[in-house]
Design a protein around this motif. Structure first.
Motif, PDB file in Angstrom:
ATOM      1  N   UNK A  96     -18.194  31.419   7.780  1.00 50.06           N
ATOM      2  CA  UNK A  96     -17.578  31.273   6.687  1.00 50.06           C
ATOM      3  C   UNK A  96     -17.979  30.192   6.029  1.00 50.06           C
ATOM      4  N   UNK A  97     -19.762  29.246   6.627  1.00 56.30           N
ATOM      5  CA  UNK A  97     -19.649  28.370   6.306  1.00 56.30           C
ATOM      6  C   UNK A  97     -20.439  28.861   4.891  1.00 56.30           C
ATOM      7  N   UNK A  98     -21.265  30.732   4.991  1.00 55.67           N
ATOM      8  CA  UNK A  98     -21.506  30.816   3.416  1.00 55.67           C
ATOM      9  C   UNK A  98     -20.251  30.658   2.421  1.00 55.67           C
ATOM     10  N   UNK A  99     -19.292  30.437   2.394  1.00 56.14           N
ATOM     11  CA  UNK A  99     -18.543  30.688   1.422  1.00 56.14           C
ATOM     12  C   UNK A  99     -17.547  28.966   1.254  1.00 56.14           C
ATOM     13  N   UNK A 100     -17.734  28.324   2.567  1.00 56.67           N
ATOM     14  CA  UNK A 100     -16.827  26.465   2.410  1.00 56.67           C
ATOM     15  C   UNK A 100     -17.505  26.091   1.036  1.00 56.67           C
ATOM     16  N   UNK A 101     -18.893  26.225   1.465  1.00 53.12           N
ATOM     17  CA  UNK A 101     -19.782  24.946   0.686  1.00 53.12           C
ATOM     18  C   UNK A 101     -19.393  25.419  -0.987  1.00 53.12           C
ATOM     19  N   UNK A 102     -18.323  26.931  -1.335  1.00 52.49           N
ATOM     20  CA  UNK A 102     -18.374  25.889  -3.228  1.00 52.49           C
ATOM     21  C   UNK A 102     -17.039  25.992  -3.365  1.00 52.49           C
ATOM     22  N   UNK A 103     -17.355  25.864  -4.555  1.00 47.18           N
ATOM     23  CA  UNK A 103     -16.175  26.038  -5.377  1.00 47.18           C
ATOM     24  C   UNK A 103     -15.545  27.439  -5.750  1.00 47.18           C
ATOM     25  N   UNK A 104     -14.633  28.089  -5.096  1.00 46.47           N
ATOM     26  CA  UNK A 104     -13.971  29.373  -5.331  1.00 46.47           C
ATOM     27  C   UNK A 104     -13.010  28.759  -6.036  1.00 46.47           C
ATOM     28  N   UNK A 105     -12.062  27.932  -6.393  1.00 43.60           N
ATOM     29  CA  UNK A 105     -10.924  27.918  -7.598  1.00 43.60           C
ATOM     30  C   UNK A 105     -11.020  27.900  -8.656  1.00 43.60           C
ATOM     31  N   UNK A 106     -11.828  28.354  -9.494  1.00 47.04           N
ATOM     32  CA  UNK A 106     -11.779  29.446 -10.730  1.00 47.04           C
ATOM     33  C   UNK A 106     -10.992  31.279 -11.000  1.00 47.04           C
ATOM     34  N   UNK A 107     -11.060  30.684  -9.702  1.00 47.15           N
ATOM     35  CA  UNK A 107     -10.726  32.578  -8.784  1.00 47.15           C
ATOM     36  C   UNK A 107      -9.429  32.883 -10.142  1.00 47.15           C
ATOM     37  N   UNK A 108      -9.070  33.847 -10.664  1.00 48.69           N
ATOM     38  CA  UNK A 108      -8.043  34.351 -10.558  1.00 48.69           C
ATOM     39  C   UNK A 108      -7.099  35.542 -10.075  1.00 48.69           C
ATOM     40  N   UNK A 109      -8.044  36.718 -10.091  1.00 46.01           N
ATOM     41  CA  UNK A 109      -7.346  37.746  -9.336  1.00 46.01           C
ATOM     42  C   UNK A 109      -9.243  38.298  -9.054  1.00 46.01           C
ATOM     43  N   UNK A 110      -8.747  39.122  -7.902  1.00 48.51           N
ATOM     44  CA  UNK A 110     -10.321  39.918  -7.261  1.00 48.51           C
ATOM     45  C   UNK A 110      -9.467  40.826  -7.272  1.00 48.51           C
ATOM     46  N   UNK A 111     -10.674  42.002  -7.070  1.00 43.00           N
ATOM     47  CA  UNK A 111     -10.577  43.264  -7.152  1.00 43.00           C
ATOM     48  C   UNK A 111     -11.264  44.356  -6.551  1.00 43.00           C
ATOM     49  N   UNK A 112     -11.064  45.278  -6.128  1.00 45.90           N
ATOM     50  CA  UNK A 112     -12.540  46.450  -5.279  1.00 45.90           C
ATOM     51  C   UNK A 112     -12.011  47.961  -6.014  1.00 45.90           C
ATOM     52  N   UNK A 113     -13.574  48.073  -5.547  1.00 44.28           N
ATOM     53  CA  UNK A 113     -13.008  49.415  -6.078  1.00 44.28           C
ATOM     54  C   UNK A 113     -14.388  50.450  -5.704  1.00 44.28           C
TER      55      UNK A 113
ATOM     56  N   UNK B 236      -9.533  43.749   3.264  1.00 44.17           N
ATOM     57  CA  UNK B 236      -8.628  42.230   2.564  1.00 44.17           C
ATOM     58  C   UNK B 236      -8.258  41.608   2.344  1.00 44.17           C
ATOM     59  N   UNK B 237      -7.643  41.544   4.217  1.00 46.21           N
ATOM     60  CA  UNK B 237      -7.093  40.358   4.451  1.00 46.21           C
ATOM     61  C   UNK B 237      -8.591  39.192   4.748  1.00 46.21           C
ATOM     62  N   UNK B 238      -9.290  39.698   4.879  1.00 46.40           N
ATOM     63  CA  UNK B 238     -10.187  38.344   5.036  1.00 46.40           C
ATOM     64  C   UNK B 238     -10.721  37.707   3.249  1.00 46.40           C
ATOM     65  N   UNK B 239     -10.683  39.368   2.662  1.00 52.07           N
ATOM     66  CA  UNK B 239     -11.120  38.571   0.846  1.00 52.07           C
ATOM     67  C   UNK B 239     -10.367  37.603   0.450  1.00 52.07           C
ATOM     68  N   UNK B 240      -8.860  38.025   0.702  1.00 54.31           N
ATOM     69  CA  UNK B 240      -7.050  37.465   0.347  1.00 54.31           C
ATOM     70  C   UNK B 240      -6.979  35.631   0.925  1.00 54.31           C
ATOM     71  N   UNK B 241      -7.529  36.003   2.067  1.00 54.74           N
ATOM     72  CA  UNK B 241      -7.745  34.652   2.732  1.00 54.74           C
ATOM     73  C   UNK B 241      -9.198  33.679   2.556  1.00 54.74           C
ATOM     74  N   UNK B 242      -9.665  34.010   2.462  1.00 53.39           N
ATOM     75  CA  UNK B 242     -11.091  33.406   2.284  1.00 53.39           C
ATOM     76  C   UNK B 242     -11.891  32.689   0.846  1.00 53.39           C
ATOM     77  N   UNK B 243     -11.664  34.137   0.104  1.00 53.58           N
ATOM     78  CA  UNK B 243     -11.817  33.868  -1.472  1.00 53.58           C
ATOM     79  C   UNK B 243     -10.623  33.322  -2.478  1.00 53.58           C
ATOM     80  N   UNK B 244      -9.798  34.011  -1.942  1.00 56.43           N
ATOM     81  CA  UNK B 244      -8.944  34.104  -2.845  1.00 56.43           C
ATOM     82  C   UNK B 244      -7.925  32.944  -2.545  1.00 56.43           C
ATOM     83  N   UNK B 245      -8.340  32.489  -1.213  1.00 57.63           N
ATOM     84  CA  UNK B 245      -6.997  31.628  -0.983  1.00 57.63           C
ATOM     85  C   UNK B 245      -5.297  31.650  -0.735  1.00 57.63           C
ATOM     86  N   UNK B 246      -5.327  33.419  -1.011  1.00 58.66           N
ATOM     87  CA  UNK B 246      -4.430  33.269  -1.088  1.00 58.66           C
ATOM     88  C   UNK B 246      -3.398  33.416  -2.344  1.00 58.66           C
ATOM     89  N   UNK B 247      -3.862  32.921  -3.227  1.00 58.78           N
ATOM     90  CA  UNK B 247      -3.273  32.852  -5.142  1.00 58.78           C
ATOM     91  C   UNK B 247      -4.108  33.682  -5.433  1.00 58.78           C
TER      92      UNK B 247
END
Length: 635
Positions: free
Chosen positions: A355-372, A381-392
């Motif tokens: 997870x350190x690969x994710x944590x060093x970056x600011x992802x606060x600009x994200x509003x919407x995530x998508x998968x295809x 889905x939960x990993x994406x939601x929790x760690x990238x979308x921060x449940x927002x």
């Protein structure tokens, strides 16, 4: 702008109801209020799924690039249309404004015309993920030529098949492409393909890697000097609503790939509408779809959908793991990305890393995530939601196919409550039906069946290029009067849809649709191979992997099996591409067959997946004893 931008669940239900009860009025309003038409249509829709024949906005005249570019120049001319983020992060990103993109497209259009390309000609585009790819597509559309983009990871054989199927007059490629640490010789692959392509008259080559390539006199031309001389003024070609816009190939479960033919007006309206709603795009958002433009996702959601809405669309040349596993998150941080759209395959691969690969970056600009590309599994889905979308950030798990032109079933962010693994509800205008094997529609909820569509939508493909009979046979005969998607689905107690996967012999590996027939054909070319059968089985990262069952000829039985496996995969790489290589190859003396000689892939799939208790009745097989042998020697 009624109906065009849905902002809540109540509004979704109102709009959806209208789209089903008054479909022609619904789409006519959207078309009229949001696009530039040179001539209005005489009839919104004419259709017959039995023939099949579908025509939208008949009699209308337009050019899709006027809607993507020219109409934005006054208000959005200095706004970034495309951000190009190169494979190597030390190479600067490019910001191409709408004015610059318009100029580049006009120059490219004039080059194409100078090279003899005319309205209706097919142009094959075999380019990496660089701005020239988007520019070339738009230039073709501007002058009425039909683009056929071939994914730059395909082999020379796959490329040759596609060039010949559409009788392309020209190919546009580059000297090479970058993919992580690798440099790929695209021009060399193309030269191999062009050994037997009688329709090709000229080749334009973009300089990307600077590697030396062979140029054939009077056929091959460097693109740059031609662009330098070209004017940046190019009037649009007036197109009829149903004129072809592009051909895009999708794997067939039998034999050669299918060239799906998409036409101008309906595709324009549908790709723009779905982009706006599924990603809730608003100026000055930065939107990033990480797909390749060689797939329908890239056509609709990197190029056409975003540009039709005046959006800023990010094009990424690289791969998620180069030069490190934080590359996606670095790009989001660097460009302050607001909407991020990627494949479950990528998410699963990234979730395996620290997870350190994710944590060093600011992802606060994200509003919407998508998968295809395939249904996303719950863990990813939960990993994406929790760690990238921060449940927002709502996750839009979108479902559609090359044949559909745009997203069909998907949550609308901030409107549709999401549930992991569910694509949720149909978008406005989409009328799904679940059918049983007797062709009866299953009404109500908590049912599962074959996913069909009862009514056309503007983005539906109109035919398979050069083979309308195959179009009818593939999509409109299994359940007459409906379009059959080839997928199974279930509808839960709330009416939400969950896609359960292919019901035919197409396997989705890392989001790529791979037909079993061409891969089996390649394996069977090996001199030691008598017969083969390919199935998919679950894989943590790729979603599915390929498992090959191979019967050897007598001459091959004494060969070293590891060497044979390498040779077979090498053959697949050459004929289809590395994406189609087998994860496992099991040698066997026979394959389970029906008495009519059909290989029972269902049984092979169960064995490959380790589900030996669920094989069902095998006593009716021609050779039931072979099943136990396959189980005993399973890898």
């Amino acid at each position: 702008m009624s109906n065009y931008h849905i902002k809540g669940l109540e509004e979704y239900f109102q709009v959806y109801r209208k789209s089903v009860q008054q479909p022609e009025q619904f789409w006519a309003e959207i078309a009229e209020e949001n696009f530039v038409w040179r001539k209005r249509w005489d009839q919104v829709l004419q259709w017959d799924f039995h023939k099949p024949e579908i025509q939208w906005f008949q009699g209308a005249q337009l050019n899709i690039t006027e809607n993507c570019l020219d109409r934005h120049l006054y208000a959005l001319g200095d706004t970034t249309a495309i951000i190009f983020e190169p494979n190597d992060p030390s190479e600067p990103a490019q910001h191409i404004t709408y004015k610059e993109l318009h100029s580049r497209v006009c120059k490219m259009s004039n080059v194409l015309k100078d090279q003899g390309i005319q309205r209706g000609d097919r142009v094959c585009v075999y380019l990496p993920m660089i701005p020239d790819l988007a520019v070339t597509m738009l230039a073709c559309a501007r002058i009425g030529a039909v683009h056929s983009v071939v994914f730059a990871g395909f082999s020379s054989t796959a490329l040759q098949t596609r060039i010949n199927d559409a009788s392309c007059k020209m190919v546009i490629t580059s000297d090479g492409s970058y993919r992580g640490t690798k440099s790929i010789d695209l021009k060399g692959i193309l030269d191999e393909a062009l050994k037997e392509t009688p329709s090709i008259e000229s080749v334009l080559v973009v300089k990307r890697t600077g590697t030396e390539v062979k140029m054939k006199e009077n056929r091959d031309h460097w693109l740059e000097p031609l662009l330098e001389k070209a004017s940046d003024h190019c009037p649009i070609e007036m197109m009829e609503a149903e004129d072809p816009l592009f051909i895009l190939y999708t794997s067939g479960s039998t034999g050669k790939p299918k060239g799906m033919l998409h036409t101008t007006a309906g595709y324009m309206v549908y790709s723009a509408y779905t982009f706006k709603n599924v990603f809730q795009y608003q100026q000055p958002d930065v939107y990033w779809c990480s797909a390749d433009i060689g797939w329908i996702t890239g056509h609709s959601y990197i190029v056409y959908g975003p540009l039709l809405n005046g959006a800023t669309s990010l094009m990424f040349e690289g791969v998620p793991q180069y030069p490190h596993w934080g590359r996606f998150w670095e790009v989001i941080d660097k460009h302050k990305v607001n909407q991020f759209y990627t494949a479950p395959t990528s998410i699963r691969a990234l979730a395996k890393e620290n997870l350190s690969h994710v944590e060093k970056y600011d992802l606060s600009s994200l509003k919407i995530l998508g998968t295809v590309g395939e249904p996303i599994n719950e863990e990813a889905w939960h990993w994406y939601n929790d760690n990238i979308g921060k449940k927002n950030c709502p996750i839009v798990d979108s479902w559609f196919q090359t044949e559909n032109g745009g997203i069909m079933i998907s949550p609308i962010p901030f409107a549709t409550p999401t549930i992991p693994t569910f694509a949720t509800l149909p978008l406005p205008g989409i009328q799904p039906a679940l059918m049983n094997k007797d062709g009866e529609e299953l009404k109500g909820n908590q049912v599962s069946g074959f996913l069909c569509m009862k009514f056309p939508w503007p983005g539906i493909a109109r035919s398979i290029y050069g083979d309308h009979d195959r179009f009818k046979e593939t999509y409109f005969t299994a359940f007459p009067g409906t379009y059959f998607t080839g997928d199974g689905a279930l509808r839960d107690a709330t009416g939400y849809y969950r896609i359960t996967g292919r019901v035919d012999d197409v396997i989705i590996v890392s989001g790529h649709n791979l037909g079993t027939a061409p891969i089996e054909d390649a394996i069977n070319e090996h001199p030691a191979v008598a017969e083969s059968a390919i199935v998919g089985y679950p894989h943590d990262i790729k979603g599915n992997s390929l498992y090959g069952y191979v019967i050897l000829k007598e001459t091959g039985e004494d060969r070293n099996h590891d060497n044979l496996r390498n040779e077979i995969n090498q053959l697949i790489s050459e004929r289809i591409g590395a994406i189609a290589k087998m994860e496992k190859i099991q040698f066997t003396s026979g394959l389970p067959k029906t008495r009519s000689g059909k290989i029972m892939r269902r049984i092979l799939r169960k064995i490959a997946s380790g589900e030996m208790d669920e094989l069902g009745d095998i006593s009716t097989l021609l050779n039931p004893e072979v099943v136990q042998e396959i189980i005993d020697t399973r890898l």
